[in-house]
Design a protein around this motif. Structure first.
Motif, mmCIF file in Angstrom:
data_model
loop_
_atom_site.group_PDB
_atom_site.id
_atom_site.type_symbol
_atom_site.label_atom_id
_atom_site.label_comp_id
_atom_site.label_asym_id
_atom_site.label_seq_id
_atom_site.Cartn_x
_atom_site.Cartn_y
_atom_site.Cartn_z
ATOM 1 N N LYS A 30 -4.975 1.909 -7.530
ATOM 2 C CA LYS A 30 -4.917 3.356 -7.430
ATOM 3 C C LYS A 30 -4.128 3.899 -8.630
ATOM 4 O O LYS A 30 -2.895 3.932 -8.625
ATOM 5 N N GLN A 44 0.837 -1.207 0.000
ATOM 6 C CA GLN A 44 0.000 0.000 0.000
ATOM 7 C C GLN A 44 0.871 1.257 0.000
ATOM 8 O O GLN A 44 0.414 2.349 -0.331
ATOM 9 N N SER A 72 -3.195 -1.774 -4.162
ATOM 10 C CA SER A 72 -3.457 -1.528 -2.747
ATOM 11 C C SER A 72 -4.764 -2.199 -2.341
ATOM 12 O O SER A 72 -5.338 -2.982 -3.091
ATOM 13 N N SER A 73 -5.235 -1.887 -1.153
ATOM 14 C CA SER A 73 -6.501 -2.460 -0.659
ATOM 15 C C SER A 73 -7.249 -1.419 0.148
ATOM 16 O O SER A 73 -6.661 -0.460 0.657
ATOM 17 N N ASN A 74 -8.550 -1.629 0.262
ATOM 18 C CA ASN A 74 -9.353 -0.718 1.075
ATOM 19 C C ASN A 74 -9.471 -1.254 2.499
ATOM 20 O O ASN A 74 -8.851 -2.267 2.844
ATOM 21 N N VAL A 102 -7.672 -2.773 -4.481
ATOM 22 C CA VAL A 102 -7.972 -1.486 -5.109
ATOM 23 C C VAL A 102 -6.765 -1.087 -5.957
ATOM 24 O O VAL A 102 -5.622 -1.121 -5.483
ATOM 25 N N LYS A 113 -11.747 -2.810 3.867
ATOM 26 C CA LYS A 113 -12.393 -4.124 3.948
ATOM 27 C C LYS A 113 -11.450 -5.245 3.512
ATOM 28 O O LYS A 113 -11.810 -6.413 3.542
#
Length: 463
Positions: free
Chosen positions: A209, A157, A199-201, A207, A203
């Motif tokens: 970006k 991230q 990346s990740s959110n 994701v 939850k």
């Protein structure tokens, strides 16, 4: 090696041994039929996802939430992670579940080693591994690259165009796919650029970006292009060294710590030619003649989880407080969802040391008699902290199915027959070593005391 011995070996390496019921129904089964059933059951089971089991912890929306609230949330997360851990161990030991699928999931869990502190993310990752455990290795690698837990564990991230973070790219090549010596430092840097923006959110969902991704030209393995993460994975898999790296690691886990290079080369060829089909790789092992050679039987030290799952499967052990399982895992040095580092558990002889041997040898007695565990947790032992941790293990054991297997056996043949079922090692046991440990009041006491003595032998630690 006769059919029964072949089945015992197969079910320990492709699973966690056999329950008395499984043994009664399958002991006359051909090896090929048993292999086909293992894969059939695994594919059927892989469609079922692990339930949420209340793992979603609601974060406070109040940015000014107190430190006490945060501590409470962290504590709740730990409890739910432990629940996923114990649920999984019990599933490994459940004869109604697919032994092969759980064993493959355990292997990949150690291969893609990742510490997960968010319960829902841990569950997602486990479901991802289960889904692909016997499928397409490329799909598995790509799914792990987009997994929220792995992204956070290896800091992807933070991997951004202006300041690339190399952690994930490095481990992808060094530990997950092609291995050291098969890439240059320049390849790590260029691969990191390709994974920028992955990346990740909150939850744990993947994701991309776009603004953080480097869309520029990259040179990877000498090839120039506007590569992204998918391209990097594809180019890694194009290299035959990747199939050999994975084949060697699979061989060490499922066959023998001592590598037979000829067999590994054969497996690597099968894996590469099948376009990285994991099932074809595993069938190539289980259907080979060398898998059943004496030098590969009864020589691998069971991991703590394999040891526990095998006992649960054989004796239907029911823990009144499943968190006792976590305590045993810690004491033996293997806690699921919490590997020692990104390289996973070393395995082999590392499982046995001064802090684990006595517990291993006495574990069956502890479970059968609901005894206290007076043991040193491995980390504490090595750090020379507290001398003892005491924990009462409340568990019930259903001994009846095991007793029914042997109740009609002649007493003179009993030791040989029972050791043939319990142990994977060759050679007859010396009856003199059992003299002071066997209770002969009745046939059930005789069988139970003999069983516990066999399970307290060092040979029981091997499969």
């Amino acid at each position: 090696m006769n059919t029964e011995q072949r089945l015992q070996h197969l079910y320990w390496r492709a699973g966690f041994g056999m329950s008395p019921k499984e043994w009664s129904s399958k002991k006359k089964c051909s090896t090929q039929k048993a292999i086909d059933e293992l894969f059939k059951n695994a594919h059927q089971a892989s469609q079922r996802k692990i339930s949420k089991n209340g793992d979603q912890v609601k974060s406070s929306k109040n940015k000014m939430s107190s430190e006490a609230d945060k501590r409470k949330e962290r504590q709740q997360n730990k409890i739910r992670i432990k629940a996923h851990n114990t649920d999984w161990v019990l599933r490994m030991g459940n004869p109604d579940e697919s032994a092969l699928l759980e064993k493959m999931t355990l292997f990949w869990h150690g291969h893609f080693a990742c510490t997960t502190k968010v319960p829902s993310w841990a569950r997602k990752q486990l479901n991802t591994i289960r889904q692909h455990a016997l499928g397409d290795f490329r799909a598995l690698v790509l799914a792990i690259a987009k997994d929220g837990s792995m992204i956070r564990f290896l800091n992807n991230q933070q991997n951004k165009k202006r300041n690339p973070n190399e952690n994930f790219a490095r481990e992808l090549m060094e530990l997950f796919t092609i291995g050291r010596g098969n890439y240059a430092e320049k390849d790590v840097k260029e691969a990191a650029r390709a994974f920028t923006g992955w990346s990740s959110n909150l939850k744990g969902d993947f994701v991309f970006k776009k603004r953080q991704h480097d869309f520029g030209q990259k040179i990877f393995f000498g090839k120039k292009g506007k590569w992204d993460g998918d391209d990097i994975i594809d180019m890694i898999l194009e290299k035959r060294e990747t199939s050999e790296f994975i084949a060697r690691k699979v061989y060490r886990f499922f066959v023998n710590e001592k590598i037979d290079e000829r067999n590994v080369k054969y497996l690597a060829q099968v894996f590469y030619d099948s376009n990285y089909d994991i099932e074809k790789l595993m069938r190539a092992i289980f259907e080979s003649k060398w898998f059943f050679e004496e030098k590969n039987v009864g020589i691998k030290i069971k991991s703590p989880v394999e040891l526990l799952a095998g006992m649960i499967r054989t004796f239907e052990v029911d823990f009144k407080n499943p968190t006792a399982l976590i305590f045993i895992e810690k004491a033996l040095g293997q806690v699921l969802f919490d590997p020692p580092n990104v390289a996973g558990w070393a395995g082999g002889k590392s499982w046995i040391d001064n802090s684990t041997l006595m517990l291993r040898l006495n574990l069956a007695n502890v479970l059968f008699q609901n005894s206290d565990l007076n043991i040193k947790i491995k980390e504490a032992f090595e750090a020379q902290k507290r001398n003892k941790r005491k924990r009462n293990v409340q568990a019930s054991v259903n001994f009846t199915p095991f007793y029914n297997l042997f109740k009609r056996e002649n007493e003179k043949l009993l030791l040989d027959k029972m050791s043939g079922f319990i142990l994977q090692t060759k050679g007859k046991l010396n009856e003199a070593t059992f003299k002071n440990f066997v209770i002969k009041k009745n046939k059930e006491d005789l069988i139970k005391s003999m069983c516990l003595r066999i399970m307290s032998l060092p040979e029981y630690q091997l499969m």
